[in-house]
Enzyme design. Sequence first.
Site, PDB file in Angstrom:
ATOM      1  N   GLY A 135     -39.960 -19.812  -5.794  1.00  0.00           N
ATOM      2  CA  GLY A 135     -38.720 -20.282  -5.177  1.00  0.00           C
ATOM      3  C   GLY A 135     -38.686 -21.779  -4.997  1.00  0.00           C
ATOM      4  O   GLY A 135     -39.296 -22.319  -4.059  1.00  0.00           O
ATOM      5  N   THR A 137     -35.392 -23.592  -6.354  1.00  0.00           N
ATOM      6  CA  THR A 137     -33.967 -23.929  -6.329  1.00  0.00           C
ATOM      7  C   THR A 137     -33.300 -23.494  -5.012  1.00  0.00           C
ATOM      8  O   THR A 137     -33.587 -22.430  -4.488  1.00  0.00           O
ATOM      9  CB  THR A 137     -33.256 -23.229  -7.501  1.00  0.00           C
ATOM     10  OG1 THR A 137     -33.932 -23.581  -8.707  1.00  0.00           O
ATOM     11  CG2 THR A 137     -31.795 -23.622  -7.596  1.00  0.00           C
ATOM     12  N   SER A 143     -30.835 -29.140 -10.313  1.00  0.00           N
ATOM     13  CA  SER A 143     -31.468 -30.169 -11.149  1.00  0.00           C
ATOM     14  C   SER A 143     -32.173 -31.216 -10.280  1.00  0.00           C
ATOM     15  O   SER A 143     -33.243 -31.704 -10.629  1.00  0.00           O
ATOM     16  CB  SER A 143     -30.408 -30.866 -12.012  1.00  0.00           C
ATOM     17  OG  SER A 143     -29.737 -29.925 -12.815  1.00  0.00           O
ATOM     18  N   THR A 169     -35.886 -15.487  -9.655  1.00  0.00           N
ATOM     19  CA  THR A 169     -36.287 -14.411 -10.562  1.00  0.00           C
ATOM     20  C   THR A 169     -37.401 -13.590  -9.890  1.00  0.00           C
ATOM     21  O   THR A 169     -38.347 -14.166  -9.344  1.00  0.00           O
ATOM     22  CB  THR A 169     -36.772 -15.007 -11.908  1.00  0.00           C
ATOM     23  OG1 THR A 169     -35.718 -15.827 -12.422  1.00  0.00           O
ATOM     24  CG2 THR A 169     -37.088 -13.918 -12.923  1.00  0.00           C
ATOM     25  N   GLN A 349     -21.336 -14.177 -35.818  1.00  0.00           N
ATOM     26  CA  GLN A 349     -20.366 -14.557 -36.847  1.00  0.00           C
ATOM     27  C   GLN A 349     -20.649 -13.849 -38.172  1.00  0.00           C
ATOM     28  O   GLN A 349     -19.730 -13.336 -38.821  1.00  0.00           O
ATOM     29  CB  GLN A 349     -20.401 -16.091 -37.036  1.00  0.00           C
ATOM     30  CG  GLN A 349     -19.180 -16.659 -37.720  1.00  0.00           C
ATOM     31  CD  GLN A 349     -17.923 -16.487 -36.866  1.00  0.00           C
ATOM     32  OE1 GLN A 349     -18.003 -16.324 -35.649  1.00  0.00           O
ATOM     33  NE2 GLN A 349     -16.771 -16.474 -37.506  1.00  0.00           N
ATOM     34  N   ILE A 350     -21.916 -13.815 -38.543  1.00  0.00           N
ATOM     35  CA  ILE A 350     -22.300 -13.174 -39.813  1.00  0.00           C
ATOM     36  C   ILE A 350     -21.929 -11.695 -39.794  1.00  0.00           C
ATOM     37  O   ILE A 350     -21.553 -11.113 -40.810  1.00  0.00           O
ATOM     38  CB  ILE A 350     -23.825 -13.354 -40.062  1.00  0.00           C
ATOM     39  CG1 ILE A 350     -24.140 -14.812 -40.389  1.00  0.00           C
ATOM     40  CG2 ILE A 350     -24.332 -12.425 -41.169  1.00  0.00           C
ATOM     41  CD1 ILE A 350     -25.626 -15.159 -40.393  1.00  0.00           C
ATOM     42  N   GLU A 376     -35.205 -23.589 -15.616  1.00  0.00           N
ATOM     43  CA  GLU A 376     -36.373 -24.482 -15.718  1.00  0.00           C
ATOM     44  C   GLU A 376     -36.000 -25.856 -16.276  1.00  0.00           C
ATOM     45  O   GLU A 376     -36.753 -26.473 -17.033  1.00  0.00           O
ATOM     46  CB  GLU A 376     -37.513 -23.807 -16.497  1.00  0.00           C
ATOM     47  CG  GLU A 376     -37.935 -22.523 -15.789  1.00  0.00           C
ATOM     48  CD  GLU A 376     -39.206 -21.895 -16.286  1.00  0.00           C
ATOM     49  OE1 GLU A 376     -40.076 -22.621 -16.780  1.00  0.00           O
ATOM     50  OE2 GLU A 376     -39.321 -20.671 -16.156  1.00  0.00           O
ATOM     51  N   THR A 378     -32.066 -27.881 -17.202  1.00  0.00           N
ATOM     52  CA  THR A 378     -30.983 -27.730 -18.185  1.00  0.00           C
ATOM     53  C   THR A 378     -31.238 -28.599 -19.418  1.00  0.00           C
ATOM     54  O   THR A 378     -32.128 -29.460 -19.418  1.00  0.00           O
ATOM     55  CB  THR A 378     -29.653 -28.191 -17.550  1.00  0.00           C
ATOM     56  OG1 THR A 378     -29.813 -29.577 -17.185  1.00  0.00           O
ATOM     57  CG2 THR A 378     -29.281 -27.373 -16.330  1.00  0.00           C
TER      58      THR A 378
HETATM   59  C1  LIG Z   1     -30.921 -16.375 -14.324  1.00  0.00           C
HETATM   60  C2  LIG Z   1     -31.524 -17.521 -13.561  1.00  0.00           C
HETATM   61  C3  LIG Z   1     -32.831 -17.414 -13.117  1.00  0.00           C
HETATM   62  C4  LIG Z   1     -33.393 -18.463 -12.371  1.00  0.00           C
HETATM   63  N1  LIG Z   1     -34.665 -18.318 -11.849  1.00  0.00           N
HETATM   64  C5  LIG Z   1     -35.137 -19.255 -10.996  1.00  0.00           C
HETATM   65  C6  LIG Z   1     -36.391 -19.061 -10.316  1.00  0.00           C
HETATM   66  O1  LIG Z   1     -37.089 -18.063 -10.538  1.00  0.00           O
HETATM   67  N2  LIG Z   1     -36.812 -19.998  -9.435  1.00  0.00           N
HETATM   68  C7  LIG Z   1     -36.075 -21.117  -9.178  1.00  0.00           C
HETATM   69  O2  LIG Z   1     -36.519 -21.923  -8.354  1.00  0.00           O
HETATM   70  N3  LIG Z   1     -34.887 -21.352  -9.797  1.00  0.00           N
HETATM   71  C8  LIG Z   1     -34.402 -20.445 -10.691  1.00  0.00           C
HETATM   72  N4  LIG Z   1     -33.197 -20.653 -11.322  1.00  0.00           N
HETATM   73  C9  LIG Z   1     -32.443 -21.866 -11.043  1.00  0.00           C
HETATM   74  C10 LIG Z   1     -32.364 -22.826 -12.242  1.00  0.00           C
HETATM   75  O3  LIG Z   1     -33.597 -23.450 -12.444  1.00  0.00           O
HETATM   76  C11 LIG Z   1     -31.213 -23.812 -11.952  1.00  0.00           C
HETATM   77  O4  LIG Z   1     -30.011 -23.076 -12.071  1.00  0.00           O
HETATM   78  C12 LIG Z   1     -31.207 -24.998 -12.902  1.00  0.00           C
HETATM   79  O5  LIG Z   1     -32.318 -25.838 -12.669  1.00  0.00           O
HETATM   80  C13 LIG Z   1     -29.922 -25.836 -12.784  1.00  0.00           C
HETATM   81  O6  LIG Z   1     -29.608 -26.119 -11.466  1.00  0.00           O
HETATM   82  P1  LIG Z   1     -28.137 -25.818 -10.918  1.00  0.00           P
HETATM   83  O7  LIG Z   1     -27.792 -24.424 -11.296  1.00  0.00           O
HETATM   84  O8  LIG Z   1     -28.098 -26.154  -9.472  1.00  0.00           O
HETATM   85  O9  LIG Z   1     -27.198 -26.773 -11.727  1.00  0.00           O
HETATM   86  P2  LIG Z   1     -26.811 -28.298 -11.331  1.00  0.00           P
HETATM   87  O10 LIG Z   1     -28.049 -29.063 -11.029  1.00  0.00           O
HETATM   88  O11 LIG Z   1     -25.727 -28.281 -10.310  1.00  0.00           O
HETATM   89  O12 LIG Z   1     -26.234 -28.830 -12.706  1.00  0.00           O
HETATM   90  C14 LIG Z   1     -24.917 -28.537 -13.148  1.00  0.00           C
HETATM   91  C15 LIG Z   1     -24.678 -29.303 -14.447  1.00  0.00           C
HETATM   92  O13 LIG Z   1     -24.804 -30.710 -14.204  1.00  0.00           O
HETATM   93  C16 LIG Z   1     -25.783 -31.254 -15.065  1.00  0.00           C
HETATM   94  N5  LIG Z   1     -26.496 -32.346 -14.402  1.00  0.00           N
HETATM   95  C17 LIG Z   1     -27.084 -32.339 -13.175  1.00  0.00           C
HETATM   96  N6  LIG Z   1     -27.687 -33.503 -12.932  1.00  0.00           N
HETATM   97  C18 LIG Z   1     -27.498 -34.274 -14.026  1.00  0.00           C
HETATM   98  C19 LIG Z   1     -27.880 -35.586 -14.401  1.00  0.00           C
HETATM   99  N7  LIG Z   1     -28.613 -36.389 -13.594  1.00  0.00           N
HETATM  100  N8  LIG Z   1     -27.505 -36.068 -15.624  1.00  0.00           N
HETATM  101  C20 LIG Z   1     -26.766 -35.302 -16.474  1.00  0.00           C
HETATM  102  N9  LIG Z   1     -26.381 -34.037 -16.174  1.00  0.00           N
HETATM  103  C21 LIG Z   1     -26.729 -33.532 -14.968  1.00  0.00           C
HETATM  104  C22 LIG Z   1     -26.696 -30.102 -15.406  1.00  0.00           C
HETATM  105  O14 LIG Z   1     -27.420 -30.336 -16.591  1.00  0.00           O
HETATM  106  C23 LIG Z   1     -25.710 -28.964 -15.529  1.00  0.00           C
HETATM  107  O15 LIG Z   1     -25.112 -28.987 -16.785  1.00  0.00           O
HETATM  108  C24 LIG Z   1     -32.631 -19.634 -12.102  1.00  0.00           C
HETATM  109  C25 LIG Z   1     -31.323 -19.723 -12.589  1.00  0.00           C
HETATM  110  C26 LIG Z   1     -30.760 -18.700 -13.295  1.00  0.00           C
HETATM  111  C27 LIG Z   1     -29.340 -18.824 -13.776  1.00  0.00           C
END
Ligand SMILES: Cc1cc2nc3c(=O)[nH]c(=O)nc-3n(C[C@H](O)[C@H](O)[C@H](O)COP(=O)(O)OP(=O)(O)OC[C@H]3O[C@@H](n4cnc5c(N)ncnc54)[C@H](O)[C@@H]3O)c2cc1C
Length: 395
Positions: A135, A137, A143, A169, A349-350, A376, A378
Amino acid sequence: MLKSSMTKNNQLWFELNPDQKAIIASLKDYLKNEVAPGAIERDKSSEFPRKIVNELGAMGIMGMQVPEQYGGSNLDTKTMALIIEEISTVDGSLALTVASHNSLCTGHILLAANDDLKAKYLPDLASAKKLGAWGLTETVSGSDAAALKTKAEEKSDHFLINGSKAFITQGTVAGTYLITARTDASDRSLASGISAFIVDGDSEGLIRGIPENKLGLHSSDTTPLSFENLKVPKENLVGERGKAFVDVMKVLNGGRIGIGAMGIGLGRGALEIAAKYALEREQFGKPLVKNQAIAFKIAEMATELEAARLLVFKAAALKDAGRDYTEAAAMAKLKGSVAGVQANDYAIQIMGGNGYMVDYEVERMWRDNRLTRIGEGTDEIQHLIIAREYLKQFS
Ligand SMILES: Cc1cc2nc3c(=O)[nH]c(=O)nc-3n(C[C@H](O)[C@H](O)[C@H](O)COP(=O)(O)OP(=O)(O)OC[C@H]3O[C@@H](n4cnc5c(N)ncnc54)[C@H](O)[C@@H]3O)c2cc1C
């Protein structure tokens, strides 16, 4: 128990050694017989495949990099990536369960916990008696992970944790949680003040939320957590107080190799289905593959996935050699997930209308794989890391 030696036998660096070939061959059989048949149904029901996960535990796949003294398989990172890739070709949800359990929770304990904590927690994680969740996030910090707000206050013999986590997860099904919380005032420049703790699944004050409804990965469990006056014994502090963020970044580097492999596996699964389909399906009096538009897509999918696999192998080799692999892991994750999702899209698509149908499986693979471009770190965060690391040589 799995075994992987580094036998020298003329194999080229990107080829599989005999142990790896044997592991993948027997895994393929298991996946074909026990995992593939239920994948569509589990996608519909969202049922977590506990029995399969237990069997993977018995096969040594839930403690892939755990040393043998703690009941693990002590595999090298390339072998771990190959296993995650192979599982992904048939079931993305199961692949995420395996990847996150091994790389995140177990990986963090392996990296930073003391010997007592390793002896206490690793055997049950390696056997899958207990599943691991990690945990980091929170709703306020994705991010920007260092902005997390969950608080851990030091008391006489314990830390008192209050706060919450998002998208975890194995959030519901785990027995062991590795969570991060703020113990000290933050210093953004050092991302200091964050500590890591092992939390037992039966702890009072650990509250599991309602599992999320997601685009894909339906039988992987994703659940929010909250902590209400959760008492964690002081000895469950992992690593140094206030310094866990450095370990978090290292754990994510390792995890990215697995997520890159997952992206490749889901892409390869779809490529194999689409290629066979395009060889058989005829339109305008000839098989689909006789059209360059289709054959070129297959060539591009195969090439991009192979390029991604080589990046995964490079990152794995650097990691196992104890060298810095931050940039290599970010490249492997970025390329593996983007090439994989593109392959899924091309496969649909294919296959035309059938590609859009559940029974042909490529639509599920596309939905499942979309996560690899988010979790992990984006795509955008991988770009930031790669640019930062690349530019270091000029400064
Ligand atoms: C199915 C799933 C399983 C997951 N499992 C885990 C887990 O086990 N443990 C855990 O801790 N987390 C987990 N996560 C969380 C995951 O790691 C985060 O969703 C991910 O790191 C993105 O954070 P956010 O969703 O808050 O997006 P945000 O940080 O809000 O980002 C939104 C958008 O803005 C962009 N962005 C943000 N900052 C910048 C920047 N400085 N420059 C350019 N673009 C930027 C991002 O790239 C993205 O496109 C999970 C998520 C999902 C969907």
